[in-house]
Design a protein around this motif. Structure first.
Motif, short mmCIF file in Angstrom:
data_model
loop_
_atom_site.label_atom_id
_atom_site.label_comp_id
_atom_site.label_asym_id
_atom_site.label_seq_id
_atom_site.Cartn_x
_atom_site.Cartn_y
_atom_site.Cartn_z
N GLN B 59 0.83 -1.20 0.00
CA GLN B 59 0.00 0.00 0.00
C GLN B 59 0.86 1.25 0.00
OE1 GLN B 59 -2.53 -0.82 3.32
NE2 GLN B 59 -4.16 -1.65 2.03
N GLU B 60 1.97 1.15 0.71
CA GLU B 60 2.90 2.28 0.72
C GLU B 60 3.45 2.51 -0.69
OE1 GLU B 60 3.65 4.32 3.01
OE2 GLU B 60 5.46 5.27 2.28
N MET B 61 3.71 1.42 -1.39
CA MET B 61 4.20 1.55 -2.76
C MET B 61 3.13 2.14 -3.66
SD MET B 61 6.34 -1.92 -2.98
CE MET B 61 6.73 -1.97 -4.69
N GLN B 62 1.90 1.73 -3.40
CA GLN B 62 0.81 2.31 -4.20
C GLN B 62 0.72 3.81 -3.97
OE1 GLN B 62 -2.69 0.03 -3.18
NE2 GLN B 62 -2.55 -1.07 -5.10
N ARG B 63 0.96 4.20 -2.70
CA ARG B 63 0.92 5.62 -2.40
C ARG B 63 2.00 6.36 -3.20
NH1 ARG B 63 3.56 9.15 -0.07
NH2 ARG B 63 5.16 7.76 0.70
N LYS B 64 3.20 5.76 -3.22
CA LYS B 64 4.29 6.39 -3.96
C LYS B 64 3.93 6.48 -5.44
CE LYS B 64 7.86 4.91 -0.80
NZ LYS B 64 8.58 3.67 -0.47
N LEU B 65 3.34 5.39 -5.94
CA LEU B 65 2.97 5.38 -7.35
C LEU B 65 1.95 6.47 -7.65
CD1 LEU B 65 2.74 1.59 -8.14
CD2 LEU B 65 4.23 3.25 -9.20
N ARG B 66 1.01 6.62 -6.72
CA ARG B 66 0.00 7.67 -6.91
C ARG B 66 0.66 9.04 -6.97
NH1 ARG B 66 -3.71 4.73 -4.05
NH2 ARG B 66 -2.80 5.39 -2.08
N ALA B 67 1.61 9.25 -6.04
CA ALA B 67 2.30 10.55 -6.02
C ALA B 67 3.04 10.78 -7.33
CB ALA B 67 3.25 10.60 -4.84
N LEU B 68 3.72 9.73 -7.80
CA LEU B 68 4.45 9.86 -9.07
C LEU B 68 3.48 10.12 -10.21
CD1 LEU B 68 7.12 7.03 -8.84
CD2 LEU B 68 7.47 9.47 -8.65
N GLU B 69 2.38 9.38 -10.18
CA GLU B 69 1.41 9.51 -11.26
C GLU B 69 0.88 10.94 -11.33
OE1 GLU B 69 -1.32 6.27 -11.37
OE2 GLU B 69 -2.75 7.42 -12.53
N LEU B 70 0.68 11.51 -10.15
CA LEU B 70 0.17 12.88 -10.08
C LEU B 70 1.14 13.84 -10.75
CD1 LEU B 70 -2.48 13.52 -8.59
CD2 LEU B 70 -1.08 14.66 -6.87
N SER B 105 11.23 4.45 -3.95
CA SER B 105 11.60 5.39 -2.90
C SER B 105 12.57 6.42 -3.44
CB SER B 105 12.25 4.66 -1.73
OG SER B 105 11.37 3.71 -1.23
N SER B 106 13.58 5.92 -4.19
CA SER B 106 14.57 6.89 -4.70
C SER B 106 13.92 7.81 -5.72
CB SER B 106 15.76 6.15 -5.31
OG SER B 106 15.40 5.60 -6.55
N LEU B 107 13.03 7.23 -6.53
CA LEU B 107 12.35 8.05 -7.53
C LEU B 107 11.51 9.12 -6.86
CD1 LEU B 107 10.96 5.91 -10.45
CD2 LEU B 107 12.65 7.71 -10.49
N GLU B 108 10.81 8.70 -5.80
CA GLU B 108 9.94 9.65 -5.13
C GLU B 108 10.77 10.81 -4.60
OE1 GLU B 108 8.22 8.55 -1.47
OE2 GLU B 108 6.43 9.75 -1.76
N GLU B 109 11.94 10.44 -4.03
CA GLU B 109 12.82 11.48 -3.51
C GLU B 109 13.26 12.42 -4.62
OE1 GLU B 109 16.62 10.66 -1.11
OE2 GLU B 109 15.00 9.50 -0.20
N THR B 110 13.69 11.80 -5.74
CA THR B 110 14.16 12.62 -6.85
C THR B 110 13.06 13.56 -7.33
OG1 THR B 110 15.12 10.52 -7.54
CG2 THR B 110 15.55 12.43 -8.94
N VAL B 111 11.90 12.96 -7.53
CA VAL B 111 10.81 13.76 -8.08
C VAL B 111 10.43 14.86 -7.10
CG1 VAL B 111 8.37 13.69 -8.69
CG2 VAL B 111 9.92 11.98 -9.57
N GLN B 112 10.41 14.52 -5.81
CA GLN B 112 10.06 15.54 -4.83
C GLN B 112 11.06 16.68 -4.87
OE1 GLN B 112 9.67 13.82 -1.00
NE2 GLN B 112 7.46 13.62 -1.19
N GLU B 113 12.35 16.28 -4.92
CA GLU B 113 13.40 17.29 -4.96
C GLU B 113 13.25 18.16 -6.19
OE1 GLU B 113 18.15 17.04 -5.14
OE2 GLU B 113 17.15 15.48 -3.98
N MET B 114 13.00 17.45 -7.30
CA MET B 114 12.86 18.15 -8.56
C MET B 114 11.68 19.12 -8.51
SD MET B 114 13.14 16.07 -12.05
CE MET B 114 11.48 15.49 -11.98
#
Lengths: 351, 825
Positions: B59-70, B105-114
């Motif tokens: 579910q945590e991964m789904q959350r990350k995916l949702r964030a990325l998808e957004l 996780s690393s992607l989420e970090e990158t995208v957040q930073e970006m």
């Protein structure tokens, strides 16, 4: 006669929303849910359990780790969303009724902001703490005012609280004591106004809401009395703050205005059946204050609103029950996160 | 086909899977959808189960995916409207869950930073832009003659058009300053100047508060910025507005600044002399240019990264949701600690056991487990789930039946009869060659481009039609047939083979072409029209009576036939389940009752049809008149002995006999079954004395007996209700089939009215435009009312006839559906 009018005409405008609210009500957490929640070991477990309830979507986008305040905040955001949906679907006089439900939050927000400004707190921080149900225009600008008169003239004049404030304009400045008095005066005026409004609607709404509002007024009267014992508030000033409705009026309020200590307050309340029972129940359970007994009774009243149909009381009941539910969740979460297992069952079961 | 007739036979199996092979095995199972798992941990709550931590991780991964998808969606809004290509299993197996988790996780970090970088860059740019606008728009206020310009604007005269192109000036109407004093004041050192930008939304409140706070004692000017800003926080476009406030006094100025702050306005320096304004503007423009360049490169980088992520999102989504499903299933398994095996239990189709076993084997092979899995049959007293194998053609019919109720396990499935009877009954109500043709064409279009539609997201109504394309096709084909019988083409009778009647104007009669001996007599033709009704009937005065008589009788015949078939199906069910009681005491009296009354009516209808009422022998005999069948049926009950008109010899005896049969079959239906059941219970009780020994407590025995008495009462009441329902239903259901006649009458009348009033009516006007309009109107009505609304109502009536009149004769529908564990497409 008016009951029949309700029966025939209620559903024309308000049937859909009433059904909606009853649907919301049936999705409130049950005692089984609460038992499951109290068994949770971590807040992640809480999230997992809430996933299977009405709150399934509110926490899904929250990154771990969770904190109790985040959970409560997200749950209240859902309540606000639901309430605003209901509000947007309603027509007069229900719209007005729903607006009345938000005024107490406005008063609370007002007092919070003014007190905060007085202590020179950051306005942004204060705004975050405000209840989103009680937002009013120019709320953020409250920090620029320094006297009640300015407060009235510059800001409150645009809000529905303006008529309630008329009495307070005469205060010289905004001290903590004055703010507290302003809060009580506003509350008093609000309760009386709402009471009149419910009377005007009539029918079952009047029956249900007047009982609730009278209890609310009594509760305020008692709390004002208890809080002002030993303060510099004079007898007349204290009596001025009492709402003019409620089952304590006039005899009880006259006596309470003259009460000097807690003991005498209790002995005055003993002569009222309801308050004797509430006092008794708080005396029987050592961990329970009179306020807790009040809250329990309020929950009961709110539940009672759902037992009749074709009236606006259900909207009040729904709001109060949902609020209580969020307080329960917050309590349980706090207990879990602070490893305070012994007190975890001190929530108010709703259903 | 056999699987559609009765549901697939199911067996309960228990699987012992080696610990290491459990996941791989479940994945194999999910791929094929063979097994409906039982929850073996029902007593444990969700978070007490063994794999809840894995579920949480998913579910945590789904959350990350949702964030990325957004984030991706924000940059590529068009991307998600196309249906993705299906992802193969090999592709899915290229990623493992743990790697994916780390990667995400690393992607989420990158995208957040970006995103954070992007946001700060953007807000910086926005600030510069705002300052630019403040300088440009604000300096208009200092132009000589500005105030006189304002004045002229107020009077409604055209000012300097070129300058007003991109600024709209708004007067603060409440400001009471005398304009002639203002130019002096601007230069005065006591006057504070505040300039900034505020969102257009809060402008009116802002203006009001400025007025209130300053008590009208200040001058404020606003002008809207044409450019739209994007608010990164709210994720929406906002319009902004430049404001310039002049207010006297330091105290008021401070208060004003605070007010601006609380409104979230951005304040910018606006020097009051021209030269420094100009230099500042140049500075700001320079920096703006620099930052634009940085923004452009950052944007392209961001797009690149996000498009890379976007390309993989679908794969990751599928992977995570599959894993989530597997873990949910793993949570239903029981773990045997002593043997290190997982125990799974569930229903599976019997004929798939071989496949199941091979899947188990495969799972072990993939996981390289030491111990191979074991499959064990279980005897279960719970009723197995109902499972019908359907294909794309039969699915829709199965769905129609199942929306009424799921068949009991191994019960006869009405769906296989519905395939033909449903479109046929529909067509009886919808008989028109033209309309049927349109329907066929529409359905064929959907079927021919089936693949194309399957890959598209259709809207709700079209999706509905698409799902039912085969039933629509069948309905269309049957409508063609019935339309041919009714001889209707958009309400026009088709004269293909030439009418066999001839109208004689002098006698106002028509007679058969080859039988027109006496023009004053209406003799039928010897050679009748080869198929369907003779077209002349649509012209005849008594045409409607003729059609009504035919259609009414036809609907009774069809109805009784379908109901009798329903009763026979109940016999097949009873025989299959070996319930001899139901055969002898339910089916037999029912079939007798039905046929004694309504079967007889059908026979009468055929006899009446087969007699030539126009033959010379009949015409000469005064007693040879067509009888009223209703009268015969009512008379059969009211005064059984008498008969007004005899249709066949021995009719009186037959009728009395049938009546007796019908009357006898009612108590036959009602009494024997519960009585026999009761006797069986009694006998069972007497022959099993051990039972009473086991229960020695007196009151418990009593309870037992009470329960049995109640059982008997219940059975009796049940039977009573059943009997009443059947007897009354026989009448009301037969009457209900008359809707076939009513709907088909309504359909043909409506199409005729539209044709005559609209199309022919407009033709009579002799005006090309009127004809064109009339045709359009007629066509619209034909499509909208006749083809859509009428077909919908005919569909609903056919549905009702199947659900109620047909299925209540035999369909128990007390089953539950087989829901295997399967990864969704």
């Amino acid at each position: 006669m008016e009951d029949i009018r309700d029966l025939v005409a209620f559903n024309v405008d308000d049937g859909y929303i009433e059904a909606l609210v009853r649907g919301y009500k049936s999705s409130l957490l049950t005692s089984i849910d609460y038992v499951n929640l109290t068994q949770c070991e971590t807040l992640e477990d809480v999230r997992m359990h809430l996933n299977g309830t009405e709150y399934s979507t509110v926490l899904q986008d929250e990154p771990s780790p969770l904190s109790p305040s985040v959970i409560a905040e997200k749950c209240s955001a859902k309540l606000v969303l639901d309430f605003q949906y209901i509000r947007s679907q309603s027509t007069y006089p229900l719209t007005k009724f729903l607006d009345y439900l938000t005024y107490p939050y406005m008063i609370d927000n007002l007092v919070l902001l003014v007190t905060g400004t007085l202590h020179e707190r950051d306005i942004g921080e204060l705004l975050e703490k405000c209840n989103p149900l009680g937002t009013f225009p120019a709320m953020s600008t409250l920090s620029i005012v320094s006297t009640p008169e300015e407060l009235y003239r510059e800001i409150l004049i645009d809000t529905p609280l303006a008529p309630y404030f008329a009495e307070c304009v005469s205060f010289d400045d905004l001290t903590e004591r004055n703010i507290e008095i302003i809060r009580n005066v506003l509350y008093k005026a609000y309760l009386e106004d709402f009471y009149q409004f419910c009377k005007k609607i009539g029918g079952t709404t009047e029956k249900m809401m007047c009982e609730i509002l009278q209890f609310e007024a009594d509760r305020r009267t008692i709390n004002i009395t208890l809080n002002s014992l030993g303060s510099k508030l004079s007898r007349e000033e204290r009596e001025n703050l009492y709402p003019s409705i409620g089952s304590l009026v006039p005899e009880g309020t006259w006596k309470l205005a003259r009460a000097e200590d807690v003991q005498s307050v209790h002995s005055i309340l003993e002569s009222y059946d309801l308050f004797r029972r509430l006092l008794q129940s708080s005396a029987d359970n050592p961990g329970k204050s009179l306020e807790d007994a009040f809250i329990e009774y309020e929950v009961q009243l709110s539940k009672k609103t759902f037992e009749q149909q074709f009236h606006y009381g259900v909207f009040y009941g729904f709001l109060k029950l949902r609020e209580q539910e969020i307080r329960n969740i917050l309590w349980i979460c706090e207990c879990i996160s602070q490893r305070h297992r012994s007190g975890i069952s001190n929530y108010v079961t709703i259903f | 086909m056999s699987s559609l007739f009765r549901s697939v036979e199911m067996v309960k199996v228990r699987l012992f899977i080696d610990r290491s092979a459990a996941r791989a095995t479940l994945e194999e199972l999910g791929e094929h959808g063979l097994l409906q798992l039982d929850d073996l941990n029902q007593d444990k709550s969700e978070f007490q189960r063994s794999f809840s931590s894995d579920i949480r991780k998913c579910q945590e991964m789904q959350r990350k995916l949702r964030a990325l998808e957004l984030s991706v969606q924000e940059c590529f809004p068009m991307r998600f409207q196309i249906k993705e290509e299906p992802i193969s299993r090999e592709e899915l197996n290229t990623v493992t869950l743990d790697d994916l988790d780390k990667h995400l996780s690393s992607l989420e970090e990158t995208v957040q930073e970006m995103n954070g970088h992007w946001k700060s860059l953007n807000s910086h740019r926005q600030q510069l832009l705002e300052h630019h606008y403040v300088l440009v728009l604000g300096s208009h206020l200092f132009r000589p003659g500005y105030l006189s310009l304002l004045k002229s604007e107020n009077q409604g005269e055209e000012g300097d058009g070129g300058r007003r192109d991109n600024i709209r000036l708004m007067m603060n109407g409440k400001s009471n300053l005398n304009p002639s004093y203002t130019p002096v004041d601007i230069e005065s050192p006591f006057l504070r100047l505040i300039a900034g930008v505020i969102s257009l939304e809060s402008l009116s409140l802002f203006q009001r508060l400025i007025f209130r706070v300053a008590r009208g004692n200040c001058l404020s000017r606003f002008s809207e910025i044409e450019e739209v800003f994007y608010d990164e926080e709210k994720k929406e476009n906002v319009r902004n507005c430049v404001f310039v406030i002049f207010c006297p006094g330091k105290e008021l100025g401070r208060k004003m600044e605070k007010l601006c702050e609380t409104f979230g306005a951005h304040l910018y320096p606006l020097p009051d002399d021209e030269a420094s304004r100009r230099s500042l503007l140049a500075q700001v423009s320079n920096r703006l240019r620099d930052i634009e360049a940085v923004v452009a490169t950052t944007h392209s980088q961001r797009l690149e990264t996000l498009s890379e992520i976007g390309a993989k999102l679908a794969l990751w989504w599928k992977k995570v949701s599959r894993e989530l499903m597997i873990f949910h299933c793993m949570n239903m398994l029981n773990y045997d600690t002593s043997r290190n095996v997982y125990i799974a239990q569930g229903w599976t189709p019997q004929d798939q056991l071989g496949l199941l076993e091979s899947l188990l084997h495969q799972g072990c092979q993939i996981a390289r487990a030491q111990v191979s899995s074991v499959l064990e049959h279980r005897v279960s007293d719970s009723v197995p789930p109902t499972y019908f194998r359907t294909n794309k053609f039969t699915t829709v019919f199965q769905n129609i039946v199942e929306s009424y109720g799921i068949a009991t396990y191994r019960e006869l499935n009405p769906a296989c009869f519905t395939i033909i009877t449903f479109p046929f009954l529909f067509a009886v109500m919808f008989g028109d060659v033209g309309h049927g043709l349109l329907m066929c064409l529409f359905a064929s279009y959907l079927i021919i481009f089936e693949r194309k539609f399957a890959n598209q997201k259709l809207n709700e109504i079209l999706q509905f039609c698409y799902d039912g394309r085969y039933i629509i096709l069948l309905m269309g084909i049957f409508s063609l047939y019935t339309g041919l019988i009714y001889n209707e083409f958009f309400g026009v009778a088709m004269n293909i083979f030439g009418s066999r009647w001839k109208f004689n104007a002098s006698s106002n009669f028509a007679c058969g072409i080859d039988n027109c001996v006496d023009p004053s007599q209406s003799l039928p033709p010897k050679n009748i029209y080869p198929i369907g009704f003779d077209p002349i009937w649509s012209q005849a005065l008594n045409g409607l009576t003729f059609f009504n008589s035919y259609k009414m009788k036809l609907s009774i015949v069809l109805g009784v036939a379908q109901m009798v078939m329903g009763i026979f199906l109940s016999y097949l069910n009873a025989r299959y389940f070996q319930q001899s009681l139901d055969i002898f005491y339910v089916f037999l009296p029912q079939i007798i009752f039905m046929n004694a009354i309504f079967g007889y009516l059908v026979i009468l209808i055929f006899i009446k049809w087969s007699i030539d009422w126009n033959s010379s022998s009949c015409l000469s005999n005064p007693s040879c008149r067509p009888p009223d069948l209703k009268q015969i049926l009512i008379g059969m009950f009211m005064n059984p002995g008498s008969l007004d008109m005899q249709l066949f010899p021995g009719q009186k005896v037959v009728q009395i006999l049938l009546l007796v049969c019908a009357i006898v079959s009612v108590p036959w239906m009602l009494l024997p079954k519960p009585l026999i059941l009761r006797r069986r219970y009694k006998r069972l009780e007497n022959s099993a004395p051990w039972r009473q020994q086991v229960i020695h407590h007196g009151n418990e025995e009593e309870k037992e007996e009470n329960a049995q008495e109640q059982d008997f009462g219940e059975i009796f009441v049940h039977q009573l209700i059943h009997t009443i329902e059947f007897v009354l239903g026989a009448v009301s259901n037969t009457a209900s089939y008359l809707r076939l006649w009513a709907l088909s009458l309504a359909h043909s009348e409506l199409s005729q009215v539209f044709l005559e009033k609209v199309l022919y009516g407009s033709m009579a006007l002799n005006n090309a435009f009127a004809v064109w309009m009339g045709f359009l109107l007629w066509f619209g009505l034909t499509i909208g009312v006749l083809c859509l609304m009428e077909s919908l109502s005919a569909f609903l009536h056919a549905l009702r006839l199947h659900w109620v009149e047909f299925q209540n004769k035999f369909y128990q529908c007390e089953g539950r559906k087989f829901v295997p564990f399967r990864f969704e497409e």
